[in-house]
Design an enzyme around this catalytic site. Structure first.
Site, PDB file in Angstrom:
ATOM      1  N   HIS A  53      -6.362  -5.712   7.582  1.00 52.90           N
ATOM      2  CA  HIS A  53      -6.780  -4.854   8.839  1.00 52.90           C
ATOM      3  C   HIS A  53      -8.338  -4.824   8.654  1.00 52.90           C
ATOM      4  CE1 HIS A  53      -6.776  -2.196   5.039  1.00 52.90           C
ATOM      5  NE2 HIS A  53      -8.045  -1.937   5.391  1.00 52.90           N
TER       6      HIS A  53
HETATM    7  C1  T46 Z   1      -9.717  -0.860   3.033  1.00 55.19           C
HETATM    8  C2  T46 Z   1      -9.070  -1.536   1.635  1.00 55.19           C
HETATM    9  C3  T46 Z   1     -10.306  -2.213   0.959  1.00 55.19           C
HETATM   10  C4  T46 Z   1      -4.543   7.384   1.720  1.00 55.19           C
HETATM   11  O1  T46 Z   1      -3.581   8.390   1.815  1.00 55.19           O
HETATM   12  N1  T46 Z   1      -5.614   7.831   1.594  1.00 55.19           N
HETATM   13  C5  T46 Z   1      -6.741   6.764   1.430  1.00 55.19           C
HETATM   14  O2  T46 Z   1      -7.738   7.219   1.173  1.00 55.19           O
HETATM   15  C6  T46 Z   1      -6.329   5.451   1.529  1.00 55.19           C
HETATM   16  C7  T46 Z   1      -7.514   4.280   1.269  1.00 55.19           C
HETATM   17  C8  T46 Z   1      -5.074   5.311   1.457  1.00 55.19           C
HETATM   18  N2  T46 Z   1      -4.047   6.017   1.607  1.00 55.19           N
HETATM   19  C9  T46 Z   1      -2.602   5.851   1.803  1.00 55.19           C
HETATM   20  C10 T46 Z   1      -2.173   4.968   3.004  1.00 55.19           C
HETATM   21  C11 T46 Z   1      -0.886   4.261   2.724  1.00 55.19           C
HETATM   22  O3  T46 Z   1       0.073   5.034   2.677  1.00 55.19           O
HETATM   23  O4  T46 Z   1      -2.188   4.817   0.704  1.00 55.19           O
HETATM   24  C12 T46 Z   1      -1.346   3.909   1.069  1.00 55.19           C
HETATM   25  C13 T46 Z   1      -1.972   2.270   1.034  1.00 55.19           C
HETATM   26  O5  T46 Z   1      -2.992   2.417   2.018  1.00 55.19           O
HETATM   27  P1  T46 Z   1      -3.404   0.774   2.617  1.00 55.19           P
HETATM   28  O6  T46 Z   1      -2.084   0.108   2.852  1.00 55.19           O
HETATM   29  O7  T46 Z   1      -4.172   0.878   3.722  1.00 55.19           O
HETATM   30  O8  T46 Z   1      -4.234  -0.017   1.341  1.00 55.19           O
HETATM   31  P2  T46 Z   1      -4.880  -1.373   1.301  1.00 55.19           P
HETATM   32  O9  T46 Z   1      -5.336  -1.825   0.013  1.00 55.19           O
HETATM   33  O10 T46 Z   1      -4.334  -2.186   2.318  1.00 55.19           O
HETATM   34  O11 T46 Z   1      -6.345  -0.989   2.136  1.00 55.19           O
HETATM   35  C14 T46 Z   1      -7.307  -0.205   1.406  1.00 55.19           C
HETATM   36  C15 T46 Z   1      -7.828   1.040   2.404  1.00 55.19           C
HETATM   37  O12 T46 Z   1      -6.736   1.561   3.115  1.00 55.19           O
HETATM   38  C16 T46 Z   1      -8.699   0.227   3.366  1.00 55.19           C
HETATM   39  O13 T46 Z   1      -9.440   1.352   4.145  1.00 55.19           O
HETATM   40  O14 T46 Z   1     -10.607  -1.002   3.604  1.00 55.19           O
HETATM   41  O15 T46 Z   1      -8.334  -0.984   0.776  1.00 55.19           O
END
Ligand code: T46
Length: 137
Positions: A53
């Site tokens: 993303h």
């Molecule tokens: C990024 C990369 C480096 C939350 O509830 N609060 C938060 O602050 C974050 C970061 C995530 N979440 C929840 C949202 C999803 O249900 O945690 C779950 C996993 O998030 P996501 O799939 O977005 O995680 P990554 O590892 O793909 O991405 C993360 C960050 O979301 C993003 O901002 O830049 O790490």
């Protein structure tokens, strides 16, 4: 053309005979934003790719404080960069419109992220085609 940039940071290490310490402060040379949120990623499934993303506005600094992982980024101009974060004094600043993928996590990897804003799903661009459209606006 939209702004997005990725900069590798050599974080200042305070080391002596007892070991090493890295101190991070918001609005400093190393962290050029107020830190509103901290999160960390660990216990990743082998072979997994996270991220996939971009963000519209968010600024972040990523540090692998244990183990190692690779961050692959695509910039608004189509340029691609890959950074291996493999030491706790190495950081990666990612600002604005940058497509990112995190991969090749070692078993002991803990990826710490300092973020400029509270969590806001509306700031995410999770569709790659949408990202490419935003890049030419
Ligand atoms: C990024 C990369 C480096 C939350 O509830 N609060 C938060 O602050 C974050 C970061 C995530 N979440 C929840 C949202 C999803 O249900 O945690 C779950 C996993 O998030 P996501 O799939 O977005 O995680 P990554 O590892 O793909 O991405 C993360 C960050 O979301 C993003 O901002 O830049 O790490």
């Amino acid at each position: 053309m939209n702004i997005g940039r990725v900069i590798e940071l050599q974080l200042q290490r305070h080391g002596d005979a007892r070991g090493s310490l890295v101190a991070l402060e918001g609005m400093s040379e190393q962290i050029p934003f107020e830190v509103k949120r901290v999160y960390y990623i660990y216990d990743t499934t082998p072979g997994t790719i996270r991220g996939k993303h971009a963000h519209k506005e968010l600024k972040q600094v990523l540090i692998c404080i244990s183990g190692a992982c690779t961050i692959e980024c695509e910039l608004p101009n189509g340029g691609k960069v890959s950074h291996r974060l493999d030491w706790p004094d190495k950081g990666l600043l990612i600002e604005g419109l940058v497509w990112r993928e995190m991969k090749d996590f070692s078993k002991d990897a803990v990826l710490l992220v300092l973020a400029s804003e509270h969590y806001d799903e509306a700031d995410y661009i999770r569709d790659y085609n949408q990202f490419k459209k935003e890049c030419v606006k």
